[in-house]
Design a protein around this motif. Structure first.
Motif, short mmCIF file in Angstrom:
data_model
loop_
_atom_site.label_atom_id
_atom_site.label_comp_id
_atom_site.label_asym_id
_atom_site.label_seq_id
_atom_site.Cartn_x
_atom_site.Cartn_y
_atom_site.Cartn_z
N GLY A 155 0.81 -1.21 0.00
CA GLY A 155 0.00 0.00 0.00
C GLY A 155 0.84 1.26 0.00
O GLY A 155 0.57 2.21 -0.74
N VAL A 159 0.75 4.10 -2.91
CA VAL A 159 0.22 5.42 -2.57
C VAL A 159 1.28 6.50 -2.70
O VAL A 159 1.01 7.63 -3.11
CB VAL A 159 -0.38 5.41 -1.14
CG1 VAL A 159 -0.63 6.82 -0.62
CG2 VAL A 159 -1.67 4.61 -1.11
N GLU A 160 2.53 6.15 -2.35
CA GLU A 160 3.61 7.13 -2.40
C GLU A 160 4.38 7.08 -3.72
O GLU A 160 5.23 7.94 -3.97
CB GLU A 160 4.56 6.93 -1.23
CG GLU A 160 3.90 7.18 0.12
CD GLU A 160 4.89 7.16 1.28
OE1 GLU A 160 6.11 7.11 1.03
OE2 GLU A 160 4.44 7.21 2.43
N ARG A 166 2.15 5.49 -9.28
CA ARG A 166 1.19 5.62 -8.18
C ARG A 166 -0.15 5.00 -8.57
O ARG A 166 -0.61 5.14 -9.69
CB ARG A 166 0.97 7.10 -7.83
CG ARG A 166 2.05 7.70 -6.99
CD ARG A 166 1.67 9.07 -6.49
NE ARG A 166 0.43 9.04 -5.70
CZ ARG A 166 0.02 10.04 -4.95
NH1 ARG A 166 0.72 11.16 -4.89
NH2 ARG A 166 -1.10 9.96 -4.26
N ASP A 168 -3.43 4.98 -6.23
CA ASP A 168 -4.06 5.22 -4.95
C ASP A 168 -5.15 4.19 -4.64
O ASP A 168 -5.29 3.74 -3.50
CB ASP A 168 -4.68 6.62 -4.90
CG ASP A 168 -3.63 7.73 -4.88
OD1 ASP A 168 -2.46 7.42 -4.60
OD2 ASP A 168 -3.99 8.89 -5.16
N GLU A 169 -5.89 3.80 -5.67
CA GLU A 169 -7.00 2.87 -5.45
C GLU A 169 -6.51 1.54 -4.92
O GLU A 169 -7.01 1.02 -3.91
CB GLU A 169 -7.79 2.68 -6.74
CG GLU A 169 -9.02 1.80 -6.57
CD GLU A 169 -9.83 1.69 -7.86
OE1 GLU A 169 -10.77 0.85 -7.89
OE2 GLU A 169 -9.54 2.41 -8.83
N GLY A 171 -3.50 0.94 -3.68
CA GLY A 171 -2.76 1.16 -2.44
C GLY A 171 -3.68 1.25 -1.24
O GLY A 171 -3.41 0.67 -0.18
N LEU A 172 -4.80 1.95 -1.39
CA LEU A 172 -5.75 2.07 -0.29
C LEU A 172 -6.40 0.73 0.03
O LEU A 172 -6.67 0.45 1.20
CB LEU A 172 -6.83 3.10 -0.64
CG LEU A 172 -6.38 4.55 -0.60
CD1 LEU A 172 -7.46 5.46 -1.17
CD2 LEU A 172 -6.06 4.97 0.84
N GLU A 189 -0.81 4.31 8.84
CA GLU A 189 -0.73 4.81 7.46
C GLU A 189 -2.10 5.30 6.99
O GLU A 189 -2.20 6.37 6.37
CB GLU A 189 -0.22 3.70 6.53
CG GLU A 189 1.17 3.19 6.85
CD GLU A 189 2.29 4.16 6.49
OE1 GLU A 189 2.00 5.22 5.88
OE2 GLU A 189 3.44 3.87 6.84
N LEU A 193 -3.31 9.28 6.01
CA LEU A 193 -4.00 9.68 4.78
C LEU A 193 -5.35 10.33 5.09
O LEU A 193 -5.75 11.31 4.45
CB LEU A 193 -4.19 8.48 3.86
CG LEU A 193 -2.90 7.83 3.32
CD1 LEU A 193 -3.23 6.58 2.52
CD2 LEU A 193 -2.12 8.82 2.47
N ALA A 199 -4.44 10.97 -1.15
CA ALA A 199 -4.63 9.74 -1.93
C ALA A 199 -6.12 9.45 -2.18
O ALA A 199 -6.52 8.29 -2.25
CB ALA A 199 -3.97 8.55 -1.22
#
Length: 307
Positions: A155, A159-160, A166, A168-169, A171-172, A189, A193, A199
């Motif tokens: 994740g 996200v980073e 990247r 985000d989807e 990663g989250l 983490e 966010l 994100a």
């Protein structure tokens, strides 16, 4: 509602960390004691909590100065993962996986030593920018096998954008999965966010505070720091500066430099809220003040903190 006395968490040593974690969750007695529930005891004041530190203040400050002088240059820009092998260690980690006949990272119920070796190899590949894509694949495989750290690391990478595109989807999804399964780092983490509204996560200070509390309950140093920092300001929670002190002490005992900086300022009577700091900025902290801390910032690593 379980309400501990803040004084129960003011003792130094390992017991302070456990007791402060109880303070973070709103339940607890002394270390090893059952939760204290029912009528709330009289709340301590900030001055009363700071007074408990005065007898050991000189020793604390001396230790912190020594730690800063001896250790800050060795700190990575990100505090987690706690172990970040150097680039030259990657070949040895590959050999170790072969020598110990470790199954692939995606194998469930893999020996702990093998899972750790896979994780360390992935960390060396990602954080030294040797082969971030390969490292991310290992993290994903570990996560699919149920490894919580693998979930969090996947994740964080996504996200980073740590050497990879990247996402985000995805990663989250990994971070929420880890948090749902009880990962302290996952709580932290995701809380970061949520606190920042980053994100694609909607900013929600109250929800972020709850996530930080979950991390703090597992003696997560940065989680305890963030709970304390929010309590000092009343961000996402009712302001309770006295309750922040044992949490800061516990985080400081675990080496958290931000917590040590806050305690120094509180003990010196110069701690200011962020509104005051914005109108009259304090002198810049020393290079050791925040390096190696995982704190909310625009860059995802150390830096000034608004909490």
């Amino acid at each position: 509602q379980c309400i501990p006395s803040a004084s129960q968490a003011a003792a130094l040593g390992g017991g302070a960390v456990v007791a402060a974690a109880a303070v973070a969750t709103g339940c607890g007695g002394g270390p090893g004691a059952p939760a204290t529930c029912g009528a709330a005891p009289k709340a301590s004041t900030l001055e009363e909590e700071l007074a408990k530190l005065r007898p050991s203040e000189a020793a604390l400050r001396a230790k912190w100065i020594k730690d800063d002088q001896e250790g800050w240059r060795k700190l990575p820009p990100r505090a987690w993962p706690s172990r970040q092998p150097k680039a030259e260690e990657a070949p040895r980690l590959r050999s170790r996986l072969l020598e110990e006949r470790c199954p692939p990272a995606a194998t469930r119920d893999s020996p702990v030593a093998c899972a750790e070796a896979h994780f360390d190899l992935a960390t060396a590949l990602v954080f030294n920018n040797l082969s971030p894509e390969e490292g991310l694949k290992i993290y994903r495989d570990l996560g699919e096998a149920g490894d919580l750290d693998g979930m969090v690391a996947a994740g964080v990478c996504l996200v980073e954008g740590l050497g990879v595109r990247r996402d985000d989807e995805e990663g989250l999804r990994w971070l929420r999965r880890a948090s749902d399964l009880g990962s302290a780092q996952g709580h932290f983490e995701l809380g970061t966010l949520t606190y920042m509204g980053a994100a694609g996560v909607e900013e929600d200070e109250a929800q972020a505070f709850e996530l930080f509390q979950r991390a703090a309950a597992q003696q997560h140093a940065s989680g305890m720091f963030m709970v304390a920092d929010c309590l000092l300001e009343g961000i996402g929670c009712d302001q309770d500066q006295a309750r922040a002190v044992p949490l800061l002490l516990a985080a400081a005992n675990l080496g958290h430099r931000g917590a040590r900086q806050h305690l120094r300022q509180l003990l010196d009577g110069i701690w200011r809220g962020f509104e005051d700091q914005a109108s009259a900025p304090a002198p810049a902290p020393s290079p050791s003040a925040w390096q190696g801390e995982d704190l909310p910032s625009s860059g995802g690593s150390g830096g000034s903190v608004r909490c």
